[in-house]
Structures are given as structure tokens and as C-alpha cells.
Design an enzyme around this catalytic site. Structure first.
Site, PDB file in Angstrom:
ATOM      1  N   CYS A 179       2.502  -8.350 -20.643  1.00  0.00           N
ATOM      2  CA  CYS A 179       1.530  -8.064 -19.575  1.00  0.00           C
ATOM      3  C   CYS A 179       2.079  -7.150 -18.486  1.00  0.00           C
ATOM      4  CB  CYS A 179       1.031  -9.360 -18.952  1.00  0.00           C
ATOM      5  SG  CYS A 179       2.269 -10.237 -17.950  1.00  0.00           S
ATOM      6  N   ALA A 203      15.759 -39.283 -76.650  1.00  0.00           N
ATOM      7  CA  ALA A 203      14.803 -39.323 -77.760  1.00  0.00           C
ATOM      8  C   ALA A 203      14.356 -40.750 -78.056  1.00  0.00           C
ATOM      9  CB  ALA A 203      15.427 -38.694 -79.006  1.00  0.00           C
ATOM     10  N   GLU A 204      15.304 -41.706 -77.986  1.00  0.00           N
ATOM     11  CA  GLU A 204      14.953 -43.111 -78.235  1.00  0.00           C
ATOM     12  C   GLU A 204      14.067 -43.646 -77.113  1.00  0.00           C
ATOM     13  OE1 GLU A 204      14.790 -46.914 -79.968  1.00  0.00           O
ATOM     14  OE2 GLU A 204      15.131 -44.883 -80.726  1.00  0.00           O
ATOM     15  N   TYR A 205      14.384 -43.243 -75.883  1.00  0.00           N
ATOM     16  CA  TYR A 205      13.551 -43.651 -74.751  1.00  0.00           C
ATOM     17  C   TYR A 205      12.112 -43.146 -74.950  1.00  0.00           C
ATOM     18  CZ  TYR A 205      11.893 -44.125 -69.909  1.00  0.00           C
ATOM     19  OH  TYR A 205      11.174 -44.461 -68.786  1.00  0.00           O
ATOM     20  N   ASP A 206      11.984 -41.879 -75.363  1.00  0.00           N
ATOM     21  CA  ASP A 206      10.660 -41.296 -75.591  1.00  0.00           C
ATOM     22  C   ASP A 206       9.923 -42.034 -76.700  1.00  0.00           C
ATOM     23  OD1 ASP A 206      11.785 -37.876 -74.985  1.00  0.00           O
ATOM     24  OD2 ASP A 206      11.146 -39.454 -73.593  1.00  0.00           O
ATOM     25  N   LYS A 215      23.915 -38.523 -46.106  1.00  0.00           N
ATOM     26  CA  LYS A 215      22.628 -38.160 -45.512  1.00  0.00           C
ATOM     27  C   LYS A 215      21.902 -37.231 -46.471  1.00  0.00           C
ATOM     28  CE  LYS A 215      20.333 -36.510 -41.379  1.00  0.00           C
ATOM     29  NZ  LYS A 215      19.399 -35.655 -42.117  1.00  0.00           N
ATOM     30  N   CYS A 248       8.286 -14.658 -17.356  1.00  0.00           N
ATOM     31  CA  CYS A 248       7.219 -13.781 -16.899  1.00  0.00           C
ATOM     32  C   CYS A 248       6.474 -14.482 -15.777  1.00  0.00           C
ATOM     33  CB  CYS A 248       6.269 -13.474 -18.054  1.00  0.00           C
ATOM     34  SG  CYS A 248       4.690 -12.782 -17.547  1.00  0.00           S
ATOM     35  N   TYR A 251      16.553 -42.674 -53.585  1.00  0.00           N
ATOM     36  CA  TYR A 251      17.583 -43.639 -53.196  1.00  0.00           C
ATOM     37  C   TYR A 251      17.064 -44.473 -52.027  1.00  0.00           C
ATOM     38  CZ  TYR A 251      21.440 -41.635 -55.960  1.00  0.00           C
ATOM     39  OH  TYR A 251      22.251 -41.227 -56.982  1.00  0.00           O
ATOM     40  N   GLU A 289      14.796 -42.192 -49.527  1.00  0.00           N
ATOM     41  CA  GLU A 289      14.639 -40.743 -49.553  1.00  0.00           C
ATOM     42  C   GLU A 289      14.281 -40.286 -50.965  1.00  0.00           C
ATOM     43  OE1 GLU A 289      15.523 -37.352 -46.728  1.00  0.00           O
ATOM     44  OE2 GLU A 289      15.416 -39.523 -46.515  1.00  0.00           O
ATOM     45  N   LYS A 296      26.160 -46.459 -39.860  1.00  0.00           N
ATOM     46  CA  LYS A 296      25.413 -47.565 -39.264  1.00  0.00           C
ATOM     47  C   LYS A 296      26.342 -48.746 -38.984  1.00  0.00           C
ATOM     48  CE  LYS A 296      21.331 -46.361 -42.027  1.00  0.00           C
ATOM     49  NZ  LYS A 296      20.419 -46.802 -43.119  1.00  0.00           N
ATOM     50  N   LYS A 303      26.451 -34.874 -38.713  1.00  0.00           N
ATOM     51  CA  LYS A 303      26.120 -33.678 -39.472  1.00  0.00           C
ATOM     52  C   LYS A 303      27.379 -32.924 -39.909  1.00  0.00           C
ATOM     53  CE  LYS A 303      21.590 -33.636 -39.311  1.00  0.00           C
ATOM     54  NZ  LYS A 303      20.940 -32.405 -38.893  1.00  0.00           N
ATOM     55  N   SER A 346      13.653 -42.045 -36.176  1.00  0.00           N
ATOM     56  CA  SER A 346      14.613 -41.000 -36.514  1.00  0.00           C
ATOM     57  C   SER A 346      15.986 -41.398 -35.977  1.00  0.00           C
ATOM     58  CB  SER A 346      14.176 -39.670 -35.899  1.00  0.00           C
ATOM     59  OG  SER A 346      13.992 -39.818 -34.506  1.00  0.00           O
ATOM     60  N   LEU A 347      17.012 -40.650 -36.351  1.00  0.00           N
ATOM     61  CA  LEU A 347      18.374 -40.932 -35.915  1.00  0.00           C
ATOM     62  C   LEU A 347      18.848 -39.871 -34.937  1.00  0.00           C
ATOM     63  CD1 LEU A 347      20.141 -41.881 -39.284  1.00  0.00           C
ATOM     64  CD2 LEU A 347      19.231 -43.428 -37.558  1.00  0.00           C
ATOM     65  N   ASP A 396      19.223 -34.870 -48.213  1.00  0.00           N
ATOM     66  CA  ASP A 396      18.355 -33.813 -47.713  1.00  0.00           C
ATOM     67  C   ASP A 396      17.073 -33.816 -48.520  1.00  0.00           C
ATOM     68  OD1 ASP A 396      18.729 -30.233 -47.051  1.00  0.00           O
ATOM     69  OD2 ASP A 396      17.614 -31.811 -46.049  1.00  0.00           O
ATOM     70  N   GLU A 449      26.847 -43.916 -45.409  1.00  0.00           N
ATOM     71  CA  GLU A 449      25.953 -43.468 -46.468  1.00  0.00           C
ATOM     72  C   GLU A 449      25.823 -41.946 -46.415  1.00  0.00           C
ATOM     73  OE1 GLU A 449      23.228 -47.135 -44.889  1.00  0.00           O
ATOM     74  OE2 GLU A 449      22.182 -45.468 -45.853  1.00  0.00           O
ATOM     75  N   CYS A 451      -1.081 -13.678 -18.252  1.00  0.00           N
ATOM     76  CA  CYS A 451      -0.321 -13.061 -19.341  1.00  0.00           C
ATOM     77  C   CYS A 451      -0.893 -13.584 -20.651  1.00  0.00           C
ATOM     78  CB  CYS A 451       1.158 -13.413 -19.217  1.00  0.00           C
ATOM     79  SG  CYS A 451       2.158 -12.874 -20.620  1.00  0.00           S
TER      80      CYS A 451
END
Length: 781
Positions: free
Chosen positions: A408, A33-36, A113, A435, A220, A170, A287, A311, A81-82, A115, A111, A441
Site C-alpha cells: 500500500c 502365499a500360505e497366508y493368502d 517419535k 506497515c 504402533y 500412530e 515419558k 527432536k 500434543s507434546l 512421523d 519411545e 492496507c
């Protein structure tokens, strides 16, 4: 006015500090409330004095009206990418590769990971000026207005910061926020989000940033891209702590450890508390902590050698296999798809799962009607992993793999795998059934055309799966060339097409003719040739005619093109039907490369050529000896007719003489070798090509091999490599007896020791800079 300016600055500074306490330090000091109240006070003053509003003011997070589309952002440093470690064995193997590459055991930065969605934040003079998605790693989407709405992301950095800094991290949606958002959606009858990751991604890609501003997103930081005008800490962990000091949130779960055993303990500990975290994770990112060690290890393809995503076990559920359908893919592979009783797994409802192939069905022993365990890990296609046999019903039915194509009717044949060894090919049965109908086809034709028109290929907007299927079913498309021969009335006659949509599709087809050559090459659907390989081949060979002319022995000289890929490329371009399609695309005006392009490879040495023929008994040493004894291929073939003469000519190398004699005794081998030589001459990459030999001889470092190690103080290692290569040098990754010069910066490590033991000349930073100035490559100042 000065008082108002001071009041504004005080309020903004106070609100920024509260944001840091809440998002960075996780220690809020005032109630919401104070922040607002502080925000409302700031908004009131800025409303009265709009001329004093600045882009970094906390009030500028409310979002703006909807944009027409996202712009493109080219990442100055690719967002790579990793690689993945799916279990402890994979991670241990990774750790061993790292230790072997460095020659010592490094410290590690661990760290969670997250999502969520990877983003890039660019700050100039401390102010956030751009936000972008990762995209394909090279190009992303401009989402600046959206990321500015996320309170966790500072609009202005704190403390001492570089003039220009790109922060990577992320964006994610905390579980509590996700649940509250779905609760409100349920109450209002709106569509629910499947999981926090989808919710975060969907929120960031809103064209109306005012919608993004209402979503409970967090951020983050985990790394850096381009940095200009400032010194950086020398380790991953120290850099994260430094970013935290600039006011950027960093996960509290980040930890620096000194051993592989400690990494395993961290991984297990995070797994244990996974469900207690307020955000979704699917593993741990490990890392190498030292940035110098990271530079030493470098990269492979699109991933760093110094980091890996370890993972967590996939999420699994029980359900019932109700039926199996057989689908036909672009290459004709028949894939069994399990039709499941719908079940909620890993954040989504799953009703289909892959059974891979006939061998997998046999291995599982699965039947229709069985209760099965289904696994889904992240974005991976769900799969059936095992059968609960004690629940098998009496009416369970066997699964019969088709002998005729379900689309086919053509014969289904088991694939043959080939392993190419020296002078012979070993054939064995593969696991896939295909096939034999090829483009006759309709299923294969449809998939080939869908790939051809896809976003990463020709990117023909409007020519998606459904439209392609309609055109093929209406017999209006029989090959990629037919796309450019479609008449307006052909499209207009399709269900769902009016004049406007027809004209838009025709315009998109016309625009696609300007698609860059590398993407056209990818669009052709050459087996094993993905986007990166297509880029390398296009950049190296320049046009389709050069690719067709290039023998396998030359294709394998292209970085990251192995023997199997080279054979796939060669076979594709020499197959008559494929070349007919290529000629058809040429006639339609597609970009098939620069007609005058020269091959961007150094001439193939005669010794390399002999070695690439894969002759039994002939390795690099014997090939080099043979090349030094004969001045032409014809002379070698002639001498090889007598094994004793060849033995004498090679100075008593029995195995090589025997192998060469036996190889060239087969006239087909001799003809093939002469044909390869003829192609190399045509491409001007023959070992005696006067043009290229003369050019190479003009370069001061021609024929010399350099290695760069350690941290350079003035140039980056990539810059130093580029300068040396421009002067004719080959820059290798490891020191050997063939190395001419080692450029050693600070903390040079094991490569310097090896160079000294081999007597290799060594340059320090100053020697390298002096040489480059002498050659006029860099300014003398």
C-alpha cells in the site's frame, strides 16, 4: 452348520494369530502365499454363508464404498500434543523441572517419535467399534472404515481386556511400502507422494476406504485414552507391554530406563540407527514411566508436564538464494521470504524459506546470489540458517529492507516492545517492522479476513484465500462486517462463480452466524489470543460487553491469561474502530455471547485488587495488611494523602506506606483505581458484591484451600477436584501454609511430608468419600 461355524472360527483365529506374529512379534511363521490361501478359504466359506460374517472377521478389511464425508468424533479424553526439546539443553531443563516437581528422580519410558498420523481406536467388549483422527485434540474425524483396512490393527483384541478401552497410536507408512507405491505410481503416470507421512495421512483420509485398503499402512500403539471396566498396569512401559499382549503392535524400540543419562544414551542410539529403520522418525518421545508420577505432575495448557518430544537435528541442504520478496501479514508485519533455487529437503521440494526479519538478515550477512544452507524440520517452515561465504559470487547483491509498504506504500515502522513493571513501562525496539496502514492496507485486510473465515474461526466454506483477494481487489470487502453484507450479484460477478457456487457461499455465510462465541472471539484476530485463550475468556466472561468492561486486573485472574495478553485484550476492545466492527457484527446477528451472562470468577479480594495495581513496595503481604486496615478504596486513597498517617495505619510498614502514598498522589492512578472498582461492581466481581459473597457463604467449603495428591481408589483426581470446587473449595496444585486440607491417596509422596511439617489437616480416601456422601455430592451406597 456347527461344523462350518467351527471351521470359520478356526480359520479366523489362525489368521489373527498370523497377523500378530507378523505385526506384533515381527516373527512370521508362514510365507505370504500360505497366508493368502487361508484368506481365500475364509472368503469362500463366508461367501457361501453370508449370515455367518461378523464385523471382526479378517475378510472385513477390504473397505467399503465411498462415504459422502467424515463424521465428527469428540474425544472423551483430549488427545494432547507434546512440548518439544530441540536440543540437549532443552531436554535437561525438562528433566530438572520433572525432578523438582516430583521431589525425586523418576524412571523413564523412551519411545521413537513416529512421523505419521495420530489416531484413536475404541474397542468395546474387545471389538473395534471406532477409529478417529486426532483433529484439534478435542474433536477428530471418524475414520473407522479406513482403520479397519489396516492389517496391523486387530479387529478383535486377544486375552483379557477391559469392557471399553481407547487405544492411541500412530498410523504410518513403512519406507519399503512407500517406495513400492511410488514406483507403481511412476509406472502408471499417477501423482507421486512427497514422503511417507503425507502418504499415510492422505491414505487415512480417503473417503473411499477401498483405496485405503490398497495402501501399505502400519500402526504402533503408544498410549491409552478412556478405559472402563478393567485394571491397568501402573507404568507407561508396562502398559505398552500389556497392549502388546492384547494383540496390538508396539515398537520394538521402546525402552524403560532409570536415569537421565540413560535417556540421553537412548536418544543418541536411535539417532544413529535412524536411517536403518523401516519407518520415518523425527525424534524420541520421553515419558515419566510411573502413572502416579504422571498424575502428580499433571498438565500445562494442552501438553503434559511428564512427557516431551526430543527432536533430532533438522535436515539441511545447500541451494542458491535467487531473490527476496517482502510479504505483509495480518498484523502488518513485513516478512522477508527467500526465493530459492528448488532443493529437496526433508522429504519435500523447497523453493521458499523464511528469513524472519531485518535483524536476521543482518545476522546471517546474506546476499542475493549467495549459496545458503536451508533447514527443514518436520512441518516447520523452511529457513535459511547460514551462508557459505566462500561460494559468494562477485555479482551478489545486498538485501534492502523496505521503508514503505510493498503493498500500500504506507510508512514502515519498527515495532515497540513494552515490558510492564510495577508503576512503569519499559519500552524497547522489537525485531519486526510493520506497515502502518492497518486495514487500509489491502494485504493486512486480506489476511484479517482470511483468518476471520478460516476453519478454526467462522469456518465459511468457499471464502478462502483466492475469493477473499478477489472481493478485496474489487472493493467489495473492507471489514469482516462486509462479509454479511455481500449481495448475490456481488459474488456472482466474480470470476469463477456461477449461480450454484454463489448460492453455496451465501448459505455458508449465513450458517456462520451461528458460530460459537469462543470461535467468533478467536476470529477477531486479537493479538496473542489463540483458540485456547479465546475459549477461556469466552467461558469466563460470557459476552463481548463483559470483556470490554473487564479491566486488565480482572483479565489476569483468568487461568493462563498473563499481563501482556490481558493488555492486548483490553486495548483491542477499547479501540474505537475495533468496537465499531464488533457492533457491526452484532447488528448482523453473530453470536457475541449470552447477553445475560454472569462473570464466572469469584469476587476479587480487596487485597488481591491492591496487589494487582502493581504498586512499588506493595507485595501480597502488604496488600493483605492494607485490605485489613481499610473498609473501602476511598478510605485507602484518603489516608494515602499523608504518608505518616498511612505508615501508622499499616502498623509501621515503611516501604508499603511510601509506595501507596506515591502511587495515589498521582490523581490519574487514583482515578484509574476507582474506575477499576466501578467496573468490578458492574460485573459483580467486586470484593463487597453482596450477591456473590452471599452465594459463597452458603457453600460448606467456601474460603478453604484443598490439595489432592497420590492415587485415589474410587474417584479420579479430576472428579474429586470437581466435587470439592462445587462445594466452594479452591483446589491448588501445591501445599503451603494457606492449605486447609490435603487429600492424600496412595503413594502421596513429598506433598504429604510437607503437609505434615506445616500441620495441615490430612484426609485419606475414606475421609474424602465420607465427607462427599455427607454433603450429598455422591450416593451413600
Amino acid at each position: 452348520m456347527n461344523n462350518i461355524q467351527t471351521q470359520l472360527e478356526t480359520l479366523r483365529r489362525e489368521i489373527d494369530q498370523h497377523n500378530i506374529r507378523y505385526y506384533v512379534e515381527d516373527a512370521p511363521s508362514i510365507p505370504d502365499a500360505e497366508y493368502d490361501r487361508l484368506m481365500r478359504e475364509l472368503q469362500a466359506i463366508e461367501a457361501a454363508h453370508p449370515e455367518l460374517i461378523t464385523p471382526e472377521s479378517p475378510t472385513q478389511r477390504v473397505g467399503a464404498k465411498a462415504a459422502a464425508a467424515f463424521g465428527e468424533v469428540t474425544h472423551e479424553v483430549p488427545m494432547l500434543s507434546l512440548g518439544n526439546a530441540m536440543d540437549e539443553g532443552d531436554f535437561i531443563a525438562f528433566g530438572e523441572r520433572v525432578e523438582k516437581g516430583l521431589g525425586h528422580s523418576p524412571a523413564w519410558c523412551c519411545e521413537p517419535k513416529l512421523d505419521g498420523l495420530a489416531v484413536s481406536l475404541l474397542y468395546e467388549n474387545g471389538v473395534l467399534v471406532r477409529g478417529a483422527t486426532r483433529g484439534d485434540g478435542a474433536t477428530g474425524e471418524d475414520i473407522t472404515q479406513n482403520v479397519k483396512t489396516i492389517r496391523a490393527i486387530p479387529l478383535k483384541l486377544q486375552g483379557q481386556y477391559p469392557q471399553r478401552i481407547e487405544v492411541r497410536g500412530e498410523v504410518f507408512m513403512p519406507r519399503a511400502g512407500f517406495e513400492e507405491m511410488n514406483k507403481k505410481a511412476l509406472e502408471s503416470g499417477d501423482k507421486l507422494f512427497a514422503n511417507p507421512r503425507n502418504a499415510a495421512a492422505g491414505s487415512l483420509r480417503q473417503l473411499d476406504s477401498r483405496i485405503t485398503a490398497k495402501r501399505p499402512l502400519n500402526f504402533y500403539a503408544y498410549g491409552l485414552g478412556v478405559v472402563e471396566g478393567g485394571e491397568l498396569p501402573a507404568s507407561q512401559y508396562a502398559r505398552l507391554m500389556w497392549l502388546r499382549g492384547l494383540g496390538l503392535p508396539v515398537s520394538k524400540e521402546v525402552l524403560r530406563v532409570d536415569s537421565i543419562e540413560a535417556v540421553k544414551a537412548y536418544h543418541d542410539a536411535i539417532l544413529q540407527k535412524r536411517d536403518a529403520l523401516d519407518f520415518d522418525i523425527d525424534g524420541a518421545v520421553i515419558k515419566v514411566d510411573s502413572v502416579v508420577d504422571q498424575d502428580e505432575l499433571g498438565f500445562v495448557s494442552r501438553a503434559p508436564r511428564w512427557a516431551i518430544a526430543w527432536k533430532y537435528p533438522a535436515q539441511e541442504e545447500l541451494t542458491v538464494l535467487e531473490d527476496v520478496e517482502f510479504q505483509v501479514g495480518r498484523t502488518g508485519a513485513i516478512t522477508p521470504v527467500a526465493k530459492l533455487q528448488p532443493v529437496f529437503v526433508g522429504g519435500v521440494t523447497v523453493s521458499n524459506a523464511t528469513l524472519h526479519n531485518a535483524d536476521e538478515i543482518a545476522r546471517l550477512g546474506v546476499k542475493i546470489g549467495d549459496t545458503v544452507i536451508v533447514r527443514r524440520a518436520g512441518d516447520v517452515i523452511p529457513q535459511v540458517v547460514s551462508v557459505v561465504e566462500e561460494r559468494r559470487p562477485a555479482e551478489a547483491r545486498d538485501i534492502h529492507f523496505p521503508t514503505a509498504c510493498p503493498v500500500c506504500g504506507a510508512h514502515v515502522e519498527r515495532e515497540t516492545l513494552r515490558t510492564r513493571l510495577k508503576s512503569r513501562v519499559i519500552e524497547r525496539e522489537g525485531t519486526a517492522y510493520r506497515c502502518s496502514g492497518r486495514l487500509t492496507c489491502s494485504a493486512q485486510l486480506k489476511q484479517a479476513l482470511i483468518h476471520f473465515a478460516s476453519r478454526k474461526a467462522l469456518d465459511i466454506e468457499g471464502l478462502g484465500d483466492v475469493v477473499v483477494e478477489k472481493l478485496v481487489d474489487a472493493q467489495l470487502l473492507a471489514s469482516p462486517v462486509g462479509i454479511f453484507e455481500l449481495k448475490r450479484e456481488d459474488i456472482l460477478g466474480l470470476e469463477g462463480f456461477a449461480e450454484l457456487s454463489t448460492d453455496k457461499l451465501r448459505a455458508a455465510i449465513l450458517r456462520s452466524k451461528a458460530t460459537p462465541f469462543n470461535r467468533v472471539l478467536y476470529a477477531l484476530g486479537i493479538p496473542e489470543v489463540g483458540e485456547e485463550t479465546a475459549k477461556l475468556v469466552a467461558a469466563t466472561l460470557g459476552n463481548v460487553d463483559n470483556i470490554r468492561l473487564a479491566p486488565v486486573e480482572l483479565l489476569t485472574s483468568i487461568p493462563d491469561v498473563g499481563r501482556e495478553v490481558a493488555f492486548h485484550i483490553s486495548e483491542f476492545f477499547t479501540e474505537a474502530n475495533n468496537w465499531q466492527v464488533i457492533e457491526g457484527l452484532r447488528s448482523q446477528g453473530l453470536n457475541l455471547g449470552d447477553a445475560d451472562a454472569k462473570v464466572n470468577l469469584a469476587p476479587l479480594g480487596f487485597n488481591d485488587f491492591i496487589n494487582k495495581l502493581d504498586i512499588v513496595g506493595v507485595g501480597p503481604g502488604a496488600a493483605e495488611k492494607a485490605a485489613s486496615r481499610f473498609d473501602s478504596l476511598e478510605a485507602l486513597i484518603q489516608c494515602a494523602q499523608d504518608e505518616q498517617d498511612l505508615f501508622n495505619a499499616l502498623g509501621g510498614t515503611k516501604a508499603a506506606a511510601k509506595g501507596l502514598a506515591a502511587f495515589f498522589a498521582d490523581s490519574a492512578n487514583a482515578e484509574r483505581a476507582l474506575d477499576i472498582e466501578k467496573r468490578l461492581l458492574a460485573l459483580q466481581v467486586h470484593w463487597s458484591s453482596e450477591r456473590q459473597v452471599a452465594e459463597a457463604a452458603d457453600l460448606p467449603l467456601s474460603g478453604q484451600t484443598f490439595v489432592i495428591t497420590g492415587s485415589l481408589s474410587v474417584l479420579s483426581r479430576d472428579e474429586a477436584k470437581a466435587h470439592l470446587e462445587a462445594l466452594g473449595a479452591k483446589v491448588a496444585g501445591s501445599v503451603s501454609k494457606n492449605t486447609d486440607v490435603l487429600v492424600a491417596g496412595e503413594k502421596a509422596g513429598s506433598k504429604l511430608a510437607k503437609a505434615e511439617s506445616l500441620g495441615v489437616a490430612t484426609w485419606d480416601d475414606q475421609a474424602l468419600m465420607a465427607f462427599l456422601r455427607e454433603q450429598g455430592v455422591i450416593d451413600a451406597a
